[in-house]
Design a protein around this motif. Structure first.
Motif, PDB file in Angstrom:
ATOM      1  N   ALA A  29      60.483  14.419 -99.498  1.00 33.50           N
ATOM      2  CA  ALA A  29      61.562  14.136 -99.658  1.00 33.50           C
ATOM      3  C   ALA A  29      62.429  14.918-100.182  1.00 33.50           C
ATOM      4  CB  ALA A  29      62.454  12.449-100.649  1.00 33.50           C
ATOM      5  N   ALA A  30      61.557  16.123-100.738  1.00 33.90           N
ATOM      6  CA  ALA A  30      62.561  16.870-101.635  1.00 33.90           C
ATOM      7  C   ALA A  30      63.611  17.749-101.157  1.00 33.90           C
ATOM      8  CB  ALA A  30      61.948  17.963-102.964  1.00 33.90           C
ATOM      9  N   GLY A  31      62.613  18.526 -99.895  1.00 36.20           N
ATOM     10  CA  GLY A  31      62.884  19.331 -99.109  1.00 36.20           C
ATOM     11  C   GLY A  31      64.925  19.206 -98.036  1.00 36.20           C
ATOM     12  N   GLY A  32      64.744  17.644 -97.825  1.00 38.19           N
ATOM     13  CA  GLY A  32      65.703  17.239 -97.525  1.00 38.19           C
ATOM     14  C   GLY A  32      67.256  16.887 -97.790  1.00 38.19           C
ATOM     15  N   GLY A  33      66.605  17.348 -98.912  1.00 39.60           N
ATOM     16  CA  GLY A  33      68.479  16.952 -99.372  1.00 39.60           C
ATOM     17  C   GLY A  33      68.540  15.659 -99.972  1.00 39.60           C
ATOM     18  N   ALA A  34      68.988  14.258 -98.723  1.00 38.22           N
ATOM     19  CA  ALA A  34      68.339  12.883 -99.012  1.00 38.22           C
ATOM     20  C   ALA A  34      67.607  12.617 -98.415  1.00 38.22           C
ATOM     21  CB  ALA A  34      69.931  13.196 -97.708  1.00 38.22           C
ATOM     22  N   MET A  35      67.562  11.370 -99.094  1.00 37.23           N
ATOM     23  CA  MET A  35      66.516   9.719 -98.722  1.00 37.23           C
ATOM     24  C   MET A  35      66.511   8.596 -98.256  1.00 37.23           C
ATOM     25  SD  MET A  35      63.403   9.060-101.690  1.00 37.23           S
ATOM     26  CE  MET A  35      64.280   9.364-102.927  1.00 37.23           C
ATOM     27  N   GLU A  36      65.677   8.032 -97.574  1.00 40.83           N
ATOM     28  CA  GLU A  36      65.790   6.548 -97.917  1.00 40.83           C
ATOM     29  C   GLU A  36      64.918   6.664 -98.187  1.00 40.83           C
ATOM     30  OE1 GLU A  36      66.024   3.022 -97.792  1.00 40.83           O
ATOM     31  OE2 GLU A  36      64.327   3.819 -96.087  1.00 40.83           O
ATOM     32  N   VAL A  37      65.514   5.166 -99.460  1.00 41.02           N
ATOM     33  CA  VAL A  37      64.538   5.389-100.460  1.00 41.02           C
ATOM     34  C   VAL A  37      63.739   4.463-100.318  1.00 41.02           C
ATOM     35  CG1 VAL A  37      64.421   4.280-102.536  1.00 41.02           C
ATOM     36  CG2 VAL A  37      66.080   5.516-102.190  1.00 41.02           C
ATOM     37  N   TYR A  40      58.384   1.375-100.290  1.00 44.99           N
ATOM     38  CA  TYR A  40      57.533   0.611 -99.887  1.00 44.99           C
ATOM     39  C   TYR A  40      56.675   2.100 -99.966  1.00 44.99           C
ATOM     40  CZ  TYR A  40      54.322   0.461 -95.879  1.00 44.99           C
ATOM     41  OH  TYR A  40      53.323   0.273 -95.563  1.00 44.99           O
ATOM     42  N   PRO A  41      56.215   2.704 -99.487  1.00 44.24           N
ATOM     43  CA  PRO A  41      55.416   3.337 -99.279  1.00 44.24           C
ATOM     44  C   PRO A  41      54.300   3.340-101.164  1.00 44.24           C
ATOM     45  CG  PRO A  41      57.049   5.091 -98.551  1.00 44.24           C
ATOM     46  CD  PRO A  41      57.817   3.486 -98.809  1.00 44.24           C
ATOM     47  N   GLY A  68      75.571   2.752 -96.187  1.00 46.45           N
ATOM     48  CA  GLY A  68      73.877   2.407 -95.944  1.00 46.45           C
ATOM     49  C   GLY A  68      73.897   1.551 -96.549  1.00 46.45           C
ATOM     50  N   VAL A  69      73.878   0.796 -97.551  1.00 48.66           N
ATOM     51  CA  VAL A  69      73.173  -0.490 -98.002  1.00 48.66           C
ATOM     52  C   VAL A  69      73.202  -1.138 -97.394  1.00 48.66           C
ATOM     53  CG1 VAL A  69      73.461  -1.679-100.027  1.00 48.66           C
ATOM     54  CG2 VAL A  69      73.886   0.580-100.433  1.00 48.66           C
ATOM     55  N   GLU A  70      71.801  -1.747 -96.870  1.00 51.04           N
ATOM     56  CA  GLU A  70      72.036  -2.975 -95.926  1.00 51.04           C
ATOM     57  C   GLU A  70      70.557  -3.873 -96.963  1.00 51.04           C
ATOM     58  OE1 GLU A  70      70.368  -3.932 -91.294  1.00 51.04           O
ATOM     59  OE2 GLU A  70      70.565  -2.042 -92.379  1.00 51.04           O
ATOM     60  N   TRP A  71      70.562  -5.154 -96.444  1.00 55.99           N
ATOM     61  CA  TRP A  71      69.681  -6.257 -97.176  1.00 55.99           C
ATOM     62  C   TRP A  71      69.202  -6.483 -95.788  1.00 55.99           C
ATOM     63  CZ3 TRP A  71      68.993  -6.191-101.837  1.00 55.99           C
ATOM     64  CH2 TRP A  71      69.520  -6.212-102.894  1.00 55.99           C
ATOM     65  N   GLN A  72      67.510  -7.351 -96.509  1.00 55.11           N
ATOM     66  CA  GLN A  72      66.994  -8.239 -95.465  1.00 55.11           C
ATOM     67  C   GLN A  72      67.596  -9.282 -95.206  1.00 55.11           C
ATOM     68  OE1 GLN A  72      62.985  -7.843 -96.082  1.00 55.11           O
ATOM     69  NE2 GLN A  72      62.670  -6.370 -96.744  1.00 55.11           N
ATOM     70  N   GLN A  73      67.394 -10.053 -94.106  1.00 56.35           N
ATOM     71  CA  GLN A  73      67.309 -11.708 -94.121  1.00 56.35           C
ATOM     72  C   GLN A  73      66.433 -12.315 -94.668  1.00 56.35           C
ATOM     73  OE1 GLN A  73      70.912 -11.419 -92.542  1.00 56.35           O
ATOM     74  NE2 GLN A  73      70.725  -9.348 -93.379  1.00 56.35           N
ATOM     75  N   ASN A  74      66.663 -12.421 -95.624  1.00 57.83           N
ATOM     76  CA  ASN A  74      65.722 -13.650 -96.033  1.00 57.83           C
ATOM     77  C   ASN A  74      66.215 -14.181 -97.309  1.00 57.83           C
ATOM     78  OD1 ASN A  74      62.762 -14.499 -97.375  1.00 57.83           O
ATOM     79  ND2 ASN A  74      62.157 -13.566 -95.824  1.00 57.83           N
ATOM     80  N   ASN A  75      66.159 -15.164 -97.210  1.00 57.65           N
ATOM     81  CA  ASN A  75      66.665 -15.718 -98.745  1.00 57.65           C
ATOM     82  C   ASN A  75      65.775 -16.090 -99.786  1.00 57.65           C
ATOM     83  OD1 ASN A  75      65.440 -18.449 -98.559  1.00 57.65           O
ATOM     84  ND2 ASN A  75      67.103 -19.655 -97.122  1.00 57.65           N
ATOM     85  N   THR A  76      64.273 -15.980 -99.682  1.00 55.14           N
ATOM     86  CA  THR A  76      63.533 -15.969-100.772  1.00 55.14           C
ATOM     87  C   THR A  76      62.712 -14.749-101.358  1.00 55.14           C
ATOM     88  OG1 THR A  76      62.869 -18.203 -99.643  1.00 55.14           O
ATOM     89  CG2 THR A  76      61.067 -16.379-101.151  1.00 55.14           C
ATOM     90  N   PHE A  77      62.612 -13.524-100.178  1.00 53.21           N
ATOM     91  CA  PHE A  77      62.381 -12.247-100.681  1.00 53.21           C
ATOM     92  C   PHE A  77      63.827 -11.666-100.712  1.00 53.21           C
ATOM     93  CE2 PHE A  77      58.540 -13.646 -99.615  1.00 53.21           C
ATOM     94  CZ  PHE A  77      57.918 -13.342-100.846  1.00 53.21           C
ATOM     95  N   HIS A  78      64.259 -11.287-101.690  1.00 53.52           N
ATOM     96  CA  HIS A  78      66.013 -10.119-102.376  1.00 53.52           C
ATOM     97  C   HIS A  78      65.964  -8.613-101.879  1.00 53.52           C
ATOM     98  CE1 HIS A  78      69.686 -10.232-102.427  1.00 53.52           C
ATOM     99  NE2 HIS A  78      69.281  -9.361-104.086  1.00 53.52           N
ATOM    100  N   LEU A  93      65.925  -5.145-100.288  1.00 53.32           N
ATOM    101  CA  LEU A  93      66.699  -3.588 -99.477  1.00 53.32           C
ATOM    102  C   LEU A  93      66.309  -3.285 -98.135  1.00 53.32           C
ATOM    103  CD1 LEU A  93      68.234  -1.663-102.699  1.00 53.32           C
ATOM    104  CD2 LEU A  93      70.109  -3.154-100.913  1.00 53.32           C
ATOM    105  N   LYS A  94      66.899  -3.396 -97.126  1.00 48.21           N
ATOM    106  CA  LYS A  94      66.509  -2.673 -96.254  1.00 48.21           C
ATOM    107  C   LYS A  94      66.277  -1.644 -96.177  1.00 48.21           C
ATOM    108  CE  LYS A  94      65.968  -3.601 -90.800  1.00 48.21           C
ATOM    109  NZ  LYS A  94      66.862  -4.441 -89.719  1.00 48.21           N
ATOM    110  N   SER A  95      67.164  -1.086 -96.577  1.00 44.26           N
ATOM    111  CA  SER A  95      68.174   0.268 -96.269  1.00 44.26           C
ATOM    112  C   SER A  95      68.506   0.664 -97.720  1.00 44.26           C
ATOM    113  CB  SER A  95      68.820   0.986 -95.004  1.00 44.26           C
ATOM    114  OG  SER A  95      68.859   2.214 -95.539  1.00 44.26           O
ATOM    115  N   LEU A  96      68.488   2.082 -98.556  1.00 43.65           N
ATOM    116  CA  LEU A  96      69.280   2.382 -99.161  1.00 43.65           C
ATOM    117  C   LEU A  96      68.829   3.893 -99.712  1.00 43.65           C
ATOM    118  CD1 LEU A  96      70.420   1.946-102.229  1.00 43.65           C
ATOM    119  CD2 LEU A  96      68.174   1.913-103.380  1.00 43.65           C
TER     120      LEU A  96
END
Length: 410
Positions: free
Chosen positions: A136-144, A150-151, A390-400, A402-405
Motif C-alpha cells: 500500500a505504501a507506494g500509492g499514497g492512499a489505501m482503502e483499509v 480483511y486480508p 468514502g466511509v461506508e458500512w455493510q448492510q447488516n444489523n449483527t456484524f457492524h 465497514l465496507k470501505s475505509l
C-alpha cells in the motif's frame, strides 16, 4: 410508557440508521424499554449491561441449543425443507451447543489459540502486516478494509487451519453469504436461500480438504481436528465440518471489524490518536477500548430454557433473547462517559468477546493481530488522514463492519 413509544422503538430497529450508527437507538431502548419485545425481530431485545451479562453467564436457563432453529422456524414449512443444511450445521459446534457437547469441542479448539501458541505466531503476523503495508505504501492512499483489515486475519486463520492461499478469496465470499442471514432481524427467504447455497459449496470444498488431510496430514488445525475425529475421541464428521466453518467465518469477520472500526474511531478522535502515537505502550488498553467503543459483533442470541423474569417482565420458556452487546458496551451504569473514546480506560469489562463458557476462543489471536496492526500502522504512517466521504458500512444489523475505509498515507 405509552404503547406508541414502544412501537416507535420497534421501528428504529429496522430503520437504515441502525446500520451506520446504532448507538443513539440503543440508548433510547435502554432508557425507555430495556427489556423490549420486538415484533420487527420476533424476539426480546436486551440493552442493559447487567441483563446481558446475567444471561451470558447462565447457560442453564439461557441456552444456545436450538436458537438458530427457532429463528429459521419462522419460515414457511416448504422453505424449511429446502434449508435443512442450515439447520444441520447450526445445531452442532461450539456456538450452538452447551455442555457437555460444547466442552468437548471447545477443549480441542482452545489448544490452537492458547496464549503460548498465539505468542509463537507473532513473527508471522508481523510479516503479513509488513507485506500488506509495503504493497500500500507506494500509492499514497489505501482503502483499509480491502487492502489490510480483511486480508490480515483472513491469511492468518487460513494458514492456521491449513486452507490453500488460492482459496482465500473464495472462502471470504462464502463466509459473507453464510453469515448474511444472521443480520436480517426476521428471516428473509432470499437471504436464507443464499446462505444455504454458500454453506453447501463450503461444505463440499471442506470435505475435499479434509480428505486430503486424512491422506497427508500437515501441521495445521484441520489435520489436528481430522486426527481427533479418526480417534473417535472428539468430533463427528458433522461437528468437524461445522467447526471448520465457524473458525473460517468468525476467524476473520470480527477481527476485520476490530481493525477497521478501531482505526475509524482513532482517526475521528485526534486527541486519542495523538496519545497512542506518543505512548505506543497503551496499545493493550487501546485495543480493549476499540472493542468496547464500536464492537464488530453487535448482538448474540439465547433461548429461555424455562420461564424467567428479566427487568420485571415475565418471559416464557422457548423465547429468543437478542443480547445487544453494543448497547451493553455503552451502558452508563457500567462505563463512565460511555460514548467517549478513552484508550486509557481500565478496567474495561466489555462484552465484545462474549462471557462465560462461550467467551470467544479466538480472542487472544484477535487481540494480538490488532495490537501488531495498529502499532505498525501508526509507526509507518504517523500522519495518516481519513477520507470521510468514502466511509461506508455493510448492510447488516449483527456484524457492524465497514465496507470501505479510505485513508491518505502521509
Amino acid at each position: 410508557m405509552v404503547m406508541n413509544s414502544v412501537a416507535s422503538l420497534d421501528q428504529l430497529l429496522i430503520s437504515p440508521d441502525i446500520l451506520s450508527d446504532p448507538y443513539p437507538i440503543y440508548h433510547r431502548l435502554r432508557e425507555e424499554d430495556p427489556v423490549h419485545w420486538s415484533d420487527a425481530w420476533g424476539c426480546w431485545v436486551l440493552t442493559r449491561y447487567a441483563d446481558v451479562i446475567a444471561v451470558l453467564r447462565d447457560y442453564r436457563r439461557f441456552t444456545n441449543v436450538g436458537r438458530i432453529a427457532a429463528f429459521l422456524d419462522q419460515l414457511p414449512e416448504s422453505v424449511r425443507a429446502q434449508i435443512r443444511p442450515l439447520y444441520d450445521n447450526f445445531t452442532v459446534g461450539m456456538p450452538n451447543t452447551d455442555p457437555p457437547e460444547h466442552t468437548r469441542v471447545r477443549g480441542l479448539v482452545n489448544t490452537a489459540f492458547s496464549a503460548r501458541v498465539v505468542e509463537g505466531m507473532r513473527p508471522r503476523v508481523q510479516e503479513i502486516v509488513d507485506s500488506l503495508l509495503d504493497q500500500a505504501a507506494g500509492g499514497g492512499a489505501m482503502e483499509v478494509i480491502g487492502s489490510f483489515a480483511y486480508p490480515l486475519p483472513a491469511i492468518v486463520i487460513a494458514e492456521t487451519l491449513g486452507v490453500p492461499a488460492e482459496d482465500r478469496d473464495q472462502f471470504k465470499a462464502w463466509s459473507d453469504d453464510i453469515v448474511a442471514f444472521h443480520g436480517t432481524g426476521r428471516p428473509h427467504i432470499e437471504t436464507i436461500m443464499k446462505s444455504t447455497a454458500a454453506l453447501l459449496e463450503t461444505k463440499a470444498w471442506l470435505l475435499q480438504l479434509i480428505e486430503a488431510r486424512r491422506k497427508e496430514p500437515e501441521d495445521d488445525l484441520i489435520s489436528a481436528l481430522v486426527a481427533a475425529e479418526e480417534r473417535g475421541e472428539m468430533l463427528s464428521e458433522t461437528e468437524l465440518v461445522a467447526t471448520c466453518i465457524t473458525l473460517l467465518t468468525a476467524g476473520h469477520e470480527t477481527t476485520t471489524g476490530l481493525i477497521g472500526n478501531g482505526l475509524l474511531a482513532l482517526l475521528r478522535h485526534p486527541d486519542q490518536l495523538r496519545l497512542l502515537r506518543e505512548d505506543p505502550d497503551l496499545i493493550g488498553t487501546a485495543v480493549e477500548e476499540f472493542l468496547r467503543f464500536d464492537t464488530s459483533f453487535l448482538r448474540a442470541w439465547r433461548l429461555t430454557a424455562e420461564d424467567v423474569e428479566i427487568g420485571g417482565k415475565r418471559i416464557p420458556e422457548g423465547q429468543t433473547l437478542s443480547l445487544m452487546l453494543g448497547a451493553a458496551n455503552r451502558d452508563p451504569a457500567q462505563f463512565e462517559d460511555p460514548d467517549r473514546l478513552d484508550i486509557t480506560r481500565d478496567p474495561n469489562l466489555h462484552t465484545s468477546f462474549g462471557w462465560g463458557i462461550h467467551f470467544c476462543a479466538g480472542a487472544p489471536l484477535a487481540r494480538r493481530e490488532a495490537e501488531i496492526a495498529f502499532t505498525t500502522l501508526l509507526r509507518r504512517f504517523p500522519d495518516m488522514k481519513l477520507e470521510e466521504a468514502g466511509v461506508e458500512w455493510q448492510q447488516n444489523n449483527t456484524f457492524h463492519n465497514l465496507k470501505s475505509l479510505p485513508v491518505i498515507l502521509q
